[in-house]
Structure formats: structure tokens, C-alpha cells
Design an enzyme around this catalytic site. Structure first.
Site, PDB file in Angstrom:
ATOM      1  N   GLU A 427       5.159  -4.562  -2.695  1.00 43.65           N
ATOM      2  CA  GLU A 427       4.480  -4.050  -3.866  1.00 43.65           C
ATOM      3  C   GLU A 427       5.522  -3.718  -4.930  1.00 43.65           C
ATOM      4  OE1 GLU A 427       3.136  -0.297  -2.336  1.00 43.65           O
ATOM      5  OE2 GLU A 427       2.627   0.479  -4.308  1.00 43.65           O
ATOM      6  N   ASP A 501       4.398   0.919   0.067  1.00 41.96           N
ATOM      7  CA  ASP A 501       4.846   2.308   0.136  1.00 41.96           C
ATOM      8  C   ASP A 501       3.962   3.101   1.090  1.00 41.96           C
ATOM      9  OD1 ASP A 501       6.709   1.715  -1.737  1.00 41.96           O
ATOM     10  OD2 ASP A 501       5.614   2.588  -3.434  1.00 41.96           O
ATOM     11  N   ASP A 503       2.271   5.661   0.840  1.00 36.67           N
ATOM     12  CA  ASP A 503       1.442   6.642   0.132  1.00 36.67           C
ATOM     13  C   ASP A 503       0.049   6.056  -0.089  1.00 36.67           C
ATOM     14  OD1 ASP A 503       1.760   4.761  -1.797  1.00 36.67           O
ATOM     15  OD2 ASP A 503       2.998   5.986  -3.130  1.00 36.67           O
ATOM     16  N   ASP A 505      -1.445   4.841  -2.734  1.00 36.89           N
ATOM     17  CA  ASP A 505      -1.475   3.556  -3.439  1.00 36.89           C
ATOM     18  C   ASP A 505      -1.071   2.423  -2.516  1.00 36.89           C
ATOM     19  OD1 ASP A 505      -2.453   4.296  -5.826  1.00 36.89           O
ATOM     20  OD2 ASP A 505      -0.512   4.396  -6.875  1.00 36.89           O
TER      21      ASP A 505
END
Ligand code: 0RA
Length: 641
Positions: A427, A501, A503, A505
Site C-alpha cells: 500500500e 500497514d 492499522d 486502513d
């Protein structure tokens, strides 16, 4: 005597020693999958007894000590002396490889394929097994350790009329190196599936490892008809009643249930042969697809929905929005392919075709409004596919899909051997930069994606092909056209690693990518090409040492239990992959020697379809409910898919 000598030899050859020597040959693996097969193997014997008409209730218990007990109310394993072995039938079934099927009992054994290796294999791979049989007003017990009888078969009077079998076993930690802990969700999913596949068999599942035992019961009078309704429970059906077709021809039993939904664009057809999910398809599914296309086109012409000069609907169009299950029981199943999950019996194709053709035609003749709704949806799909084809041709002309140049942002690897090549889908450009510098360029390729990719669950094909991120993915991976037969020979990498990541997102992008793979070419997921990278969340430094932690729990454990109470240390939380130095990313996440990759496995296809529908679809209420239920556990590997 020579003859008894050779009989002894056969006895040795059929003993359980080879099973303990090469367990993988019998149960596939000695990892979690093989471990759970032990339970399925024992349950299959009880299911066979139910299919023969003698057993109505099967109980599965995970006991407090981690062992498992399977109890049924069938006729009980025979306990009389077996003529050739001189041992009881029970001891023979437990200690001789492949002895199970030799004790008649009428009907045929339907278990096969992945398991169906016999209960003796479970015995061989267990630290201990205890069998109890209620028969002829006696209760019989015998204990085995690592495949060897350690007691005689003991019979005591039993006054009640009860019959049945109970098998308890403790998997052997010498065999199952990754541990012997059974996963509740995995077992529950398969047991529920078995209850749907075998209508009116009552299955009770209890987990007594918890202080408060957890009990679930699965019992579906409607069988696979209820299964389809269950799978579609978050969707809006196009017709109320799930279509159900049942019959037997040439000894092959066939059951099919079908229901189309309004807002669904993909098809979700599940095939089973002898209760085993045929992930790679086979003749039963081929027969079903052919007959659906032919029948719906015939009805469309009869009802003047397609004019004489117009083309036929394609199979894809007819199946759009369809949820279906086909379950066949074949006396002599042939399972093909690497994973032995493709039904090979050629006679099944024609049997399914003729039976379903006749019954479905009649069903729809009596329900013209149902026929019309299905046809209208298929015709809409046909028109949308035409539009998509035009869009795709446009794309093709730009030569993106065929003999296309690889996308500019792909940092390819040097190797041209897909079996050793990996691609990391990353990403954002900054993470992409670190990954490009950190990788081993010999076999690791990097494809950075910009921003969020399209939500394929909400888009039609035309838009999908126009989306540049998706075009990059398709060309970089060497994938074909959506829905067309998956051809692994075109695939440029055999490990497709999603690296996002750690997280919210990142989780969202991971979900979008998984949805793309699942809906666009599900075989990629089914055949195990998709992986998830596990980057660390924290770096903890203490003095000259540093540690990477991959979860909050790991970090807390380290600083609270591993370090002295007054230790000085610093904790760095990685907010994204882009924050990591290229060498850090290599050491922690990309180096095959040190990294962890999670392979995406879809054990429970029905649940997977529902999860993608709920997570990525339009309906807000079920999504909110789902997220409230699973909360922060919204992680695909946690959900076993
Ligand atoms: C062989 C023959 C008969 C029953 C069984 C096997 C049998 C095996 C298992 C394993 C678990 N549960 C089971 N239930 C039955 C038929 C015996 C008869 O004719 O009475």
C-alpha cells in the site's frame, strides 16, 4: 506352516506402523488440518451409520483434557470374533489398515477422498483411544495406545436397550508437532456443514475445555435447502422458495438446491461428493452448469424472452446472483487433482444433467413468475456483460490484458520461474520504496498500489476493467478474464503476498484486495496462492538488544515478564510500513528465513461468501451488526478464511 506364515506377513504389512512412519500420506499433513481430520474420520463412520438408516444422533465432545469423544446411537461396531484375524471385529477395525469397509452392513460407505482412510489411522496417531460399544445388552470396552491394544475387549451386562459406539481419542504429540489443540470454529463449521448435508441427522457439539461448557446443536430437516437459505440470509432473494431437486439414478444420489438473489453479482455454487467439499469442482458441477444454461435458454425462448434471431444467454449470465449447493453420493467416487478435491466420475455429469433438466423444467413451468424473475436478471446480466466486453476490448486495444507491457510501477524479480517467485502487493509509494530496497530482487517482486482499490463487490465488470489499479494487478499477476477458468500456468508468481500497514486502513485495503481475489478469480484463494504478510507492530530496544513484537500481547509479555522490573527500554510503534528501514522490513517481514506469512484459507465457503457480502455490500444494518459482533477481531485469518 507356510500358509500361516504368509498370513502373518500380510498382517504385518497391514499393520499401523506405516501410518506412524508417514502420517502425511494418510491424513494429508501433521499440521492443524491433519489434526482436525482425525475428528472428521471418526465422525464419518457415524455418518455412514446414519446414512445406512441406523443412527439419528451424533455427539462430539472436546473434553476438558483436550481429547475428543464421538458418540453415536447406531448399531455399534460388531464385537464378535473375526474369522481370519482371530480377533474381535472391533479390534480388527481399530488395528488393521483399511479393515473398516470389510464388515458389510449393507449399503455403501460414502466417506472417501480426503479422509475415509479408516478409524485405525486415528488409532495409530493417538496417544490413546478408548472405544465403548453398546450391543446385545452388553457394554464392551477396549483401550489402545499408539495403535496397540493394551486391554482385552471387556464385555459387561448392560440392561438397557441402548446400542451405539463411542470413540475417545487423544492425538499423539509425538506426531502432531504443532500441538494438538482443536479449534472450535473449524470443527463447528464442518459439523454444521455435515448436518446440512445429511438432513435429519442430529449433531451436538460440546466444548468442555471451558469452565462453562459451550454446546451447540445442528439439526436441519430441510438439509441443503436450508443450507442455501442460511447462506442467503443477508441477501434479498429473487424468489421466496429455495428450489430443491432430489433423485437417484444408477445408484448415484443427487440433491441440488438453488436460489437467486437480487443484488448479488457473482455466483456461489458449492459442490459436495460423498460429503466432501469438491473445491476443484468436477463432473457434478459441470453437469449442473450445463443443464442450468440449457434449461434457462429453452424457457427463455419458449416464453419469448429471447427472440429467434438473438443469441443465447451465457452460463455466467444465468448464474449471476445464484447461490447453490449440489451434493452427490457416489458408490465408487474418484477424486482427482493434486488435492483430491475434484470429482472425476464421468457418469455423474450426464445423470445430473438429465435429472436436474427434467425436474427444473417442470418446477418452472408451474411457476412462470419465478422463471421470469430469473430470466430478467440473466438478461440484464447478459447486457451488462456486453457492455463490459466493449470496455474490455477498449482495454485490450490498449493491450493491457494481452501480451501487455507490465505496469510501470512493478519492480519485477529476475526469476522467470513462478514456483519460486513472490509478489508483494504494497500500500502506497513510500512503503513500496522501502520494500523495493529491502527485497531480494532475485525472486521477490513489488507492486505498490496507490490509495484504496475499487470495491469490487459494488461495481460492475465494465468499471472493474477501467480501473488502473486493478489493471496493474491483473497484468502484473498474469491473470485472465474474470470468471473464466483459472489457468495457473499464466500466473507469474506462486506467492501473492498482501503487505499492508497494521492499522484500520491497512485492514480495509487488505479486505478490498481479498474481495477482489475472491470474486475475480476465487481459484487463487482456494488453491492457496494468497498470503498475508505479518509486519511487526513494535520495536523494543533495551541496551544493545532490540526485539520486534508482532502483537500487543507479545510486547506486554516482553516488557513485563522477560525484562527485569527496573529495566530501561524504549518502545517504537510502527505506524506504517513506510516508517521501517528497508533492512528492517526485510528482517521482520520479507526474509523467508525469519518472517511469518499467513496463507489465506477458506475452510468455510458459505461463511466466506456471507462475510464478503456483509463487509463489502450495500446493506448497512447487517454490516453494523457484524462489526459489533466481531469488533476488533475483524481480521480474516482470525475468521478462518
Ligand atoms: C460395521 C458393521 C456394522 C456397524 C459398523 C461397522 C459401525 C461402525 C461404527 C464406527 C462408529 N460408529 C459405528 N457404528 C457402526 C453393522 C453391524 C450390525 O450388523 O449390527
Amino acid at each position: 506352516m507356510t500358509s500361516s506364515y504368509s498370513a502373518d506377513q500380510i498382517q504385518v504389512l497391514e499393520g499401523l506402523e506405516p501410518v506412524r512412519k508417514r502420517p502425511g500420506m494418510y491424513i494429508g499433513s501433521t499440521g492443524p488440518r491433519g489434526l482436525h481430520h482425525l475428528v472428521y474420520e471418526v465422525v464419518d463412520n457415524s455418518i455412514d451409520e446414519a446414512l445406512a438408516g441406523y443412527c439419528t444422533h451424533i455427539e462430539i465432545d472436546i473434553n476438558a483434557d483436550g481429547s475428543v469423544t464421538v458418540t453415536d446411537d447406531g448399531r455399534g461396531i460388531p464385537t464378535d470374533t473375526h474369522p481370519t484375524t482371530g480377533k474381535s471385529a472391533l479390534e480388527t477395525v481399530m488395528t488393521v489398515l483399511h479393515a473398516g469397509g470389510k464388515f458389510g452392513g449393507g449399503g455403501y460407505k460414502v466417506s472417501g477422498g480426503l479422509h475415509g482412510v479408516g478409524i485405525s489411522v486415528v488409532n495409530a496417531l493417538s496417544e490413546w483411544v478408548e472405544v465403548t460399544v453398546w450391543r446385545e445388552e452388553k457394554v464392551h470396552t477396549q483401550r489402545f495406545e499408539r495403535g496397540i491394544a493394551v486391554t482385552q475387549l471387556i464385555a459387561k451386562p448392560y440392561k438397557e436397550a441402548r446400542t451405539g459406539t463411542s470413540v475417545s481419542f487423544m492425538p499423539d504429540t509425538q506426531i502432531f508437532a504443532n500441538g494438538i489443540e482443536f479449534d472450535y470454529t473449524t470443527l463447528a463449521g464442518r459439523l454444521r456443514e455435515l448436518a446440512y448435508l445429511n438432513a435429519s441427522v442430529r449433531i451436538t457439539f460440546t466444548d468442555s475445555r471451558l469452565a462453562e461448557p459451550r454446546v451447540e446443536a445442528y439439526y436441519y430437516e430441510g438439509g441443503i435447502q436450508e443450507y442455501v437459505a442460511y447462506m442467503n440470509r443477508e441477501k434479498e432473494p429473487l424468489h421466496e422458495e429455495v428450489i430443491f431437486i432430489q433423485g437417484e439414478r444408477n445408484g448415484v444420489q443427487i440433491e441440488v438446491s438453488l436460489q437467486w438473489c437480487v443484488d448479488a453479482y457473482s455466483d456461489n455454487l458449492l459442490g459436495f461428493a460423498n460429503n466432501i467439499r469438491t473445491i476443484d469442482g468436477g463432473t457434478h458441477l459441470e453437469g449442473l452448469k450445463t443443464v442450468l444454461t440449457r434449461t434457462m435458454n429453452a424457457i427463455a425462448r419458449k416464453r419469448n424472452k429471447i427472440k429467434e434471431n438473438e443469441a443465447n444467454l451465457g452460463g455466467e449470465n444465468v448464474r449471476e446472483g445464484l447461490t447453490g449447493v449440489i451434493s452427490v453420493k457416489v458408490p465408487d467416487p474418484e477424486f482427482e487433482g493434486q488435492t483430491k478435491t475434484k470429482l472425476g466420475n464421468t457418469e455423474v455429469r450426464g445423470i445430473v444433467d438429465s435429472l436436474v433438466g427434467e425436474v427444473l423444467t417442470e418446477y418452472l413451468e408451474f411457476r412462470p413468475h419465478v422463471a421470469d424473475s430469473i430470466l430478467d436478471k440473466a438478461i440484464q446480466a447478459f447486457k451488462a456483460a456486453e457492455a463490459a466486453r466493449r470496455a474490455r476490448d477498449l482495454v485490450r486495444r490498449k493491450s493491457v490484458l494481452e501480451s501487455s507491457p507490465l505496469p510501470g510501477k512493478l519492480a519485477d524479480c529476475s526469476s522467470r520461474d513462478p514456483s519460486e517467485s513472490e509478489i508483494f502487493i504494497v500500500e502506497g509509494d513510500s512503503a513500496g520504496g522501502s520494500a523495493k530496497q529491502g527485497r531480494d530482487r532475485q525472486f521477490q517482486a513489488i507492486l505498490p498500489l496507490r490509495g484504496k482499490i475499487l470495491n469490487i463487490e459494488k461495481t460492475d465488470d465494465a468499471k472493474i476493467y477501467k480501473n488502473t489499479e486493478i489493471q496493474s494487478l491483473i497484468t502484473a499477476l498474469g491473470l485472465g478474464i474474470k470468471g473464466e477458468e483459472f489457468d495457473p500456468s499464466g500466473l507469474r508468481y506462486h506467492r501473492i503476498v498482501i503487505m499492508t500497514d497494521a492499522d484500520v486502513d491497512g485492514a480495509h485495503i487488505r479486505t478490498l484486495l481479498l474481495t477482489f481475489f475472491y470474486r475475480y478469480q476465487r481459484a487463487l484463494v482456494d488453491q492457496g496462492y494468497i498470503y498475508i504478510a505479518c509486519p511487526p507492530l513494535y520495536k523494543v530496544e533495551r541496551g544493545r538488544n532490540h526485539y520486534y513484537c508482532y502483537s500487543d500481547r507479545e510486547m506486554t509479555n516482553l516488557v513485563q515478564h522477560e525484562f527485569p522490573a527496573n529495566a530501561n527500554y524504549t518502545i517504537q510503534r510502527f505506524k506504517g510500513l513506510g516508517e521501517m528501514m528497508p533492512t528492517q522490513l526485510w528482517d521482520t517481514t520479507m526474509n523467508p528465513q525469519t518472517r511469518t506469512l499467513k496463507r489465506v484459507e477458506i475452510e468455510d465457503a458459505a461463511e466466506a461468501d456471507r462475510i464478503f457480502t456483509v463487509l463489502m455490500g450495500d446493506r448497512v444494518a447487517p454490516r453494523r451488526e457484524f462489526i459489533e459482533t466481531y469488533g476488533s477481531r475483524l481480521n480474516f485469518t482470525d475468521l478462518d478464511i
